[in-house]
Design an enzyme around this catalytic site. Structure first.
Site, PDB file in Angstrom:
ATOM      1  N   TYR A 191       1.485   5.125  -2.715  1.00  0.00           N
ATOM      2  CA  TYR A 191       1.738   6.536  -2.418  1.00  0.00           C
ATOM      3  C   TYR A 191       3.162   6.940  -2.796  1.00  0.00           C
ATOM      4  O   TYR A 191       3.415   8.119  -3.047  1.00  0.00           O
ATOM      5  CB  TYR A 191       1.434   6.847  -0.950  1.00  0.00           C
ATOM      6  CG  TYR A 191      -0.038   6.731  -0.708  1.00  0.00           C
ATOM      7  CD1 TYR A 191      -0.906   7.657  -1.280  1.00  0.00           C
ATOM      8  CD2 TYR A 191      -0.578   5.679   0.007  1.00  0.00           C
ATOM      9  CE1 TYR A 191      -2.270   7.538  -1.126  1.00  0.00           C
ATOM     10  CE2 TYR A 191      -1.941   5.552   0.169  1.00  0.00           C
ATOM     11  CZ  TYR A 191      -2.785   6.481  -0.395  1.00  0.00           C
ATOM     12  OH  TYR A 191      -4.133   6.360  -0.261  1.00  0.00           O
ATOM     13  N   HIS A 236       0.814  -1.217   0.000  1.00  0.00           N
ATOM     14  CA  HIS A 236       0.000   0.000   0.000  1.00  0.00           C
ATOM     15  C   HIS A 236       0.852   1.275   0.000  1.00  0.00           C
ATOM     16  O   HIS A 236       0.614   2.165  -0.819  1.00  0.00           O
ATOM     17  CB  HIS A 236      -1.055   0.040   1.102  1.00  0.00           C
ATOM     18  CG  HIS A 236      -1.886   1.252   0.915  1.00  0.00           C
ATOM     19  ND1 HIS A 236      -2.892   1.329  -0.027  1.00  0.00           N
ATOM     20  CD2 HIS A 236      -1.773   2.496   1.425  1.00  0.00           C
ATOM     21  CE1 HIS A 236      -3.371   2.555  -0.060  1.00  0.00           C
ATOM     22  NE2 HIS A 236      -2.719   3.283   0.815  1.00  0.00           N
ATOM     23  N   PHE A 263      -7.183   0.784 -10.401  1.00  0.00           N
ATOM     24  CA  PHE A 263      -5.790   1.241 -10.366  1.00  0.00           C
ATOM     25  C   PHE A 263      -5.288   1.747 -11.710  1.00  0.00           C
ATOM     26  O   PHE A 263      -4.223   2.355 -11.776  1.00  0.00           O
ATOM     27  CB  PHE A 263      -4.855   0.243  -9.677  1.00  0.00           C
ATOM     28  CG  PHE A 263      -4.582  -1.064 -10.360  1.00  0.00           C
ATOM     29  CD1 PHE A 263      -3.789  -1.136 -11.469  1.00  0.00           C
ATOM     30  CD2 PHE A 263      -5.066  -2.241  -9.812  1.00  0.00           C
ATOM     31  CE1 PHE A 263      -3.492  -2.351 -12.053  1.00  0.00           C
ATOM     32  CE2 PHE A 263      -4.778  -3.465 -10.384  1.00  0.00           C
ATOM     33  CZ  PHE A 263      -3.992  -3.522 -11.512  1.00  0.00           C
ATOM     34  N   HIS A 264      -6.066   1.538 -12.766  1.00  0.00           N
ATOM     35  CA  HIS A 264      -5.656   2.207 -14.007  1.00  0.00           C
ATOM     36  C   HIS A 264      -6.078   3.679 -14.007  1.00  0.00           C
ATOM     37  O   HIS A 264      -5.521   4.482 -14.749  1.00  0.00           O
ATOM     38  CB  HIS A 264      -6.179   1.463 -15.233  1.00  0.00           C
ATOM     39  CG  HIS A 264      -5.328   0.260 -15.549  1.00  0.00           C
ATOM     40  ND1 HIS A 264      -5.438  -0.927 -14.870  1.00  0.00           N
ATOM     41  CD2 HIS A 264      -4.298   0.090 -16.423  1.00  0.00           C
ATOM     42  CE1 HIS A 264      -4.539  -1.783 -15.315  1.00  0.00           C
ATOM     43  NE2 HIS A 264      -3.825  -1.190 -16.260  1.00  0.00           N
TER      44      HIS A 264
HETATM   45 FE1  HAS Z   1      -5.944   1.853  -4.417  1.00  0.00          FE
HETATM   46  C1  HAS Z   1      -6.130  -1.591  -4.713  1.00  0.00           C
HETATM   47  C2  HAS Z   1      -8.089   1.769  -1.787  1.00  0.00           C
HETATM   48  C3  HAS Z   1      -5.550   5.258  -3.982  1.00  0.00           C
HETATM   49  C4  HAS Z   1      -3.312   1.831  -6.648  1.00  0.00           C
HETATM   50  N1  HAS Z   1      -4.939   0.411  -5.501  1.00  0.00           N
HETATM   51  C5  HAS Z   1      -5.192  -0.942  -5.493  1.00  0.00           C
HETATM   52  C6  HAS Z   1      -4.300  -1.598  -6.404  1.00  0.00           C
HETATM   53  C7  HAS Z   1      -3.461  -0.628  -6.916  1.00  0.00           C
HETATM   54  C8  HAS Z   1      -3.885   0.623  -6.348  1.00  0.00           C
HETATM   55  C9  HAS Z   1      -2.328  -0.833  -7.891  1.00  0.00           C
HETATM   56  O1  HAS Z   1      -9.208  -0.309   0.138  1.00  0.00           O
HETATM   57  C10 HAS Z   1      -4.329  -3.077  -6.756  1.00  0.00           C
HETATM   58  C11 HAS Z   1      -3.345  -3.910  -6.024  1.00  0.00           C
HETATM   59  C12 HAS Z   1      -3.438  -5.333  -6.510  1.00  0.00           C
HETATM   60  O2  HAS Z   1      -2.858  -5.641  -7.560  1.00  0.00           O
HETATM   61  O3  HAS Z   1      -4.128  -6.144  -5.869  1.00  0.00           O
HETATM   62  N2  HAS Z   1      -6.715   3.249  -3.159  1.00  0.00           N
HETATM   63  C13 HAS Z   1      -7.608   3.010  -2.174  1.00  0.00           C
HETATM   64  C14 HAS Z   1      -7.986   4.268  -1.541  1.00  0.00           C
HETATM   65  C15 HAS Z   1      -7.271   5.258  -2.165  1.00  0.00           C
HETATM   66  C16 HAS Z   1      -6.468   4.597  -3.169  1.00  0.00           C
HETATM   67  C17 HAS Z   1      -8.968   4.446  -0.417  1.00  0.00           C
HETATM   68  N3  HAS Z   1      -4.700   3.266  -5.180  1.00  0.00           N
HETATM   69  C18 HAS Z   1      -4.689   4.603  -4.845  1.00  0.00           C
HETATM   70  C19 HAS Z   1      -3.627   5.271  -5.553  1.00  0.00           C
HETATM   71  C20 HAS Z   1      -2.995   4.301  -6.304  1.00  0.00           C
HETATM   72  C21 HAS Z   1      -3.682   3.055  -6.057  1.00  0.00           C
HETATM   73  C22 HAS Z   1      -3.324   6.735  -5.434  1.00  0.00           C
HETATM   74  C23 HAS Z   1      -1.839   4.384  -7.216  1.00  0.00           C
HETATM   75  C24 HAS Z   1      -1.182   5.438  -7.501  1.00  0.00           C
HETATM   76  N4  HAS Z   1      -6.930   0.387  -3.472  1.00  0.00           N
HETATM   77  C25 HAS Z   1      -7.711   0.562  -2.366  1.00  0.00           C
HETATM   78  C26 HAS Z   1      -8.145  -0.757  -1.866  1.00  0.00           C
HETATM   79  C27 HAS Z   1      -7.569  -1.718  -2.690  1.00  0.00           C
HETATM   80  C28 HAS Z   1      -6.820  -0.967  -3.689  1.00  0.00           C
HETATM   81  C29 HAS Z   1      -8.999  -1.055  -0.717  1.00  0.00           C
HETATM   82  C30 HAS Z   1      -7.679  -3.240  -2.572  1.00  0.00           C
HETATM   83  C31 HAS Z   1      -8.691  -3.748  -3.482  1.00  0.00           C
HETATM   84  C32 HAS Z   1      -8.717  -5.252  -3.493  1.00  0.00           C
HETATM   85  O4  HAS Z   1      -9.693  -5.815  -3.017  1.00  0.00           O
HETATM   86  O5  HAS Z   1      -7.775  -5.890  -3.975  1.00  0.00           O
HETATM   87  C33 HAS Z   1      -7.326   6.726  -1.807  1.00  0.00           C
HETATM   88  O6  HAS Z   1      -6.071   7.151  -1.372  1.00  0.00           O
HETATM   89  C34 HAS Z   1      -7.829   7.588  -2.890  1.00  0.00           C
HETATM   90  C35 HAS Z   1      -8.029   9.023  -2.473  1.00  0.00           C
HETATM   91  C36 HAS Z   1      -8.230   9.926  -3.662  1.00  0.00           C
HETATM   92  C37 HAS Z   1      -9.257  10.753  -3.842  1.00  0.00           C
HETATM   93  C38 HAS Z   1      -9.356  11.569  -5.107  1.00  0.00           C
HETATM   94  C39 HAS Z   1      -8.928  13.014  -4.931  1.00  0.00           C
HETATM   95  C40 HAS Z   1      -8.987  13.746  -6.234  1.00  0.00           C
HETATM   96  C41 HAS Z   1      -8.060  14.624  -6.663  1.00  0.00           C
HETATM   97  C42 HAS Z   1      -8.240  15.297  -8.008  1.00  0.00           C
HETATM   98  C43 HAS Z   1      -8.658  16.715  -7.809  1.00  0.00           C
HETATM   99  C44 HAS Z   1      -9.320  17.322  -8.988  1.00  0.00           C
HETATM  100  C45 HAS Z   1      -9.372  18.658  -9.178  1.00  0.00           C
HETATM  101  C46 HAS Z   1     -10.146  19.214 -10.312  1.00  0.00           C
HETATM  102  C47 HAS Z   1      -8.666  19.625  -8.319  1.00  0.00           C
HETATM  103  C48 HAS Z   1     -10.306  10.896  -2.814  1.00  0.00           C
HETATM  104  C49 HAS Z   1      -6.865  14.998  -5.842  1.00  0.00           C
HETATM  105  C50 HAS Z   1      -9.228  19.468 -11.453  1.00  0.00           C
HETATM  106  C51 HAS Z   1      -9.710  20.523 -12.360  1.00  0.00           C
HETATM  107  C52 HAS Z   1      -9.746  20.373 -13.677  1.00  0.00           C
HETATM  108  C53 HAS Z   1     -10.093  21.526 -14.506  1.00  0.00           C
HETATM  109  C54 HAS Z   1      -9.462  19.049 -14.343  1.00  0.00           C
HETATM  110 CU    CU Z   2      -3.880  -0.073  -0.835  1.00  0.00          CU
END
Ligand code: HAS
Ligand code: CU
Length: 570
Positions: free
Chosen positions: A245, A241, A393-394
């Site tokens: 990050y 995990h 994750f994509h």
């Molecule tokens: Fe995840 C599984 C939960 C973030 C990558 N994650 C994965 C796997 C990968 C991965 C590779 O709880 C698969 C692993 C495998 O092969 O088995 N993940 C989370 C949560 C977050 C999260 C709660 N993951 C990431 C990030 C990754 C990543 C970042 C890679 C870089 N993930 C999980 C969980 C699993 C999981 C379970 C296990 C699933 C399973 O069962 O196997 C959080 O940190 C996400 C928080 C993010 C936000 C979004 C904020 C939005 C932003 C954009 C702002 C936009 C603006 C507007 C300002 C709440 C900052 C822009 C304006 C314009 C004009 C365009």
């Molecule tokens: Cu994770």
């Protein structure tokens, strides 16, 4: 892209240096960026072919389709994950972290250490390529036991990790030396974040190092015949995990410390950024069990603790959305945007460096929210082994992170080469095809996953797919095709920049030399934050390891070697 004309007017401490870099600096950073792009070129190509293989329409149309490596599902999937998620990222992060640290602190990275680290990681890349290419490591990028790979696969991983530790040490040394010369001064936010990333990395890689050195490498060398699967998985996700990050923080460095200026404004709050990075350090480590919700050997209490903390670790990303969003709004309003939403349209939509990062954010909104769904224990049970997870994750790794790294590449590579980007228009087309391709792909995978389509399975010809799964798997392949076009555009532009660009380089990256004097100095009390992190790790992980060790009676699961079953299975 436009050259940055003048220093940021409204924020006094930020000054821009002339770009002039020593040749040695250029080379060290350049070899990292080039190695990252090399690894990505292999990994990225495997992706679309995975989507084709999983699409029933494609398999029906081309039933005899066979290309070595590309068409062997687990071999190609291992290559895809290992090259993209482990090697592209680590090489890029190390090179970018060197760049940020030495330009921001205005002191060189120790060259000897930098080159030792690079050579270790590069040999690691060679060993792993050998193991996967020769079909002796079909264990995917998570290399779960009891599957087993050729020793060169694990040695390659060890060298990658050790190389990255040496790189981290070189960065810490530069910071310590700077601190001695600047007592009482705030370190620039970008370096603050790089330090957080390196501290987190040095701690979390201990888990995977123990897994490889104690459980996997001895087995692949023929000294160990049984293992404890639950302990192996717990050790992996202790690392796994924080790993996500480790990828994200450098992208955040760009969003917080470069994008506001690139977009024509300034960062809303430096201090809020520091708090977000510290939260990522403290809360990334005690949440890895959210990858083990479906595992029988971890208690419901441990799963509950990690669930709560997983929701906490999303908070710094919400803070980032607010902080970076406010900075983008400020930039747009400065250029005349009026009304509540017009700032969204008043961004620099013609600048590929900016658009790549905005595109990454668009994808991250989907990726982040799907992450919160994963984090819920009950929903996770329904989704864990399905295509939904690669959909998630994509959007995060393939979206926010990769697209931001590509945006950085669009100014960093020309800068290192001393020639402008070959084609801004091609870069824009590349970014948009990436965003659209990833949206089609991610949505297709997510919906197929909700319908029950499994992940990590060669699906194109299986008999159990229903119509919903078939439709969305075919749709994912269309996304894969669009991403293939995007990848070609990316590499044509890279080769063009390196070999054919004749325009001089005219883009000065916004690098701050000093931290905002308004940010509290106590945020730099590293001992305190590391202490809290270790304490939380103890509370969150000690029970998990005890439970895992007690789950089965000792080490009794025989290893299984998917490529070479006979010599190792007892
Ligand atoms: Fe995840 C599984 C939960 C973030 C990558 N994650 C994965 C796997 C990968 C991965 C590779 O709880 C698969 C692993 C495998 O092969 O088995 N993940 C989370 C949560 C977050 C999260 C709660 N993951 C990431 C990030 C990754 C990543 C970042 C890679 C870089 N993930 C999980 C969980 C699993 C999981 C379970 C296990 C699933 C399973 O069962 O196997 C959080 O940190 C996400 C928080 C993010 C936000 C979004 C904020 C939005 C932003 C954009 C702002 C936009 C603006 C507007 C300002 C709440 C900052 C822009 C304006 C314009 C004009 C365009
Ligand atoms: Cu994770």
């Amino acid at each position: 892209m436009q050259a940055v004309q003048s220093p940021q007017r409204s924020s006094a401490p930020v000054v821009f240096p002339r770009v002039g870099m020593l040749t040695s600096e250029r080379w060290l950073i350049g070899v990292h960026v080039m190695s990252a792009l090399f690894a990505l070129s292999i990994g990225i190509l495997m992706g679309p072919f995975q989507t084709f293989r999983r699409a029933p329409a494609f398999v029906q149309a081309f039933p005899d389709w066979q290309i070595p490596v590309f068409s062997y599902y687990y071999q190609a999937l291992t290559m895809h994950g290992v090259m993209n998620a482990l090697f592209f990222t680590t090489f890029f992060i190390v090179g970018f972290s060197y760049f940020v640290t030495q330009r921001s602190l205005q002191r060189p990275i120790n060259q000897t250490m930098g080159w030792i680290a690079f050579v270790l990681m590069f040999i690691g890349l060679g060993l792993i390529l050998y193991a996967i290419w020769t079909n002796q490591a079909n264990v995917l990028y998570t290399f779960y036991s009891p599957m087993l790979a050729h020793p060169t696969f694990y040695l390659g991983l060890v060298l990658l990790a050790v190389g990255s530790w040496v790189a981290g040490a070189a960065i810490f040394m530069a910071y310590i030396a700077w601190k001695k010369e600047h007592p009482g001064e705030r370190v620039p936010l970008a370096v603050f974040a790089i330090l957080v990333n390196q501290i987190m990395w040095q701690i979390c890689t201990l888990g995977v190092a123990i897994e490889i050195l104690v459980l996997l490498l001895p087995a692949s060398l023929g000294f160990l015949f049984v293992t404890d699967v639950q302990v192996g998985r717990a050790l992996f996700w202790f690392f796994g995990h924080p790993l996500v990050y480790f990828w994200l923080i450098p992208a955040y460095v760009s969003w917080y410390t470069m994008l506001p200026t690139q977009a024509g404004g300034k960062l809303f709050s430096d201090s809020l950024g520091r708090v977000a990075f510290l939260m990522l350090l403290i809360f990334s480590l005690p949440v890895g069990v959210h990858h083990l919700y479906a595992d029988p050997g971890v208690s419901a209490v441990s799963k509950g603790i990690h669930t709560v903390l997983t929701f906490v670790v999303a908070i710094p990303s919400f803070m980032t959305a607010f902080n970076v969003g406010a900075s983008l709004e400020y930039a747009a309003r400065k250029r005349g945007a009026r009304g509540p939403l017009s700032w969204l349209f008043h961004q620099k939509w013609g600048d590929p460096v900016v658009v790549a990062q905005l595109g990454g954010m668009i994808l991250f909104i989907m990726g982040g929210f799907s992450g919160l769904i994963n984090a819920s224990l009950t929903l996770n049970i329904a989704l864990h082994n399905t295509a939904w997870i690669p959909g998630h994750f994509h959007m995060t790794l393939g979206g926010a992170v990769t697209l931001t790294y590509i945006g950085i590449t669009y100014w960093l590579l020309p800068m290192l080469r001393g020639r402008a980007l070959y084609s801004d228009k091609m870069a824009l087309a590349q970014v948009w095809t990436w965003v659209v391709g990833m949206l089609i792909f991610g949505h297709g995978m997510g919906t197929a996953g909700i319908a029950g389509a499994p992940r990590r399975t060669d699906l194109g010809a299986v008999p159990y797919l229903n119509d919903t799964m078939i439709f969305w798997l075919n749709s994912s392949a269309i996304g894969g095709f669009v991403l293939l076009i995007s990848s070609i555009l990316l590499y044509v532009n890279i080769v063009g920049t390196l070999a054919f660009s004749t325009k001089p380089y005219d883009y000065e990256p916004p690098i701050a030399h000093r931290g905002d004097p308004n940010s509290p100095l106590w945020l730099e009390r590293w001992g305190l934050w590391i202490g809290i992190t270790l304490f939380l790790i103890l509370i969150a992980w000690a029970p998990v390891f005890v439970e895992s060790l007690n789950f089965v009676d000792g080490f009794n699961a025989p290893f299984f070697d998917p490529a070479r079953p006979s010599p190792i299975t007892p």
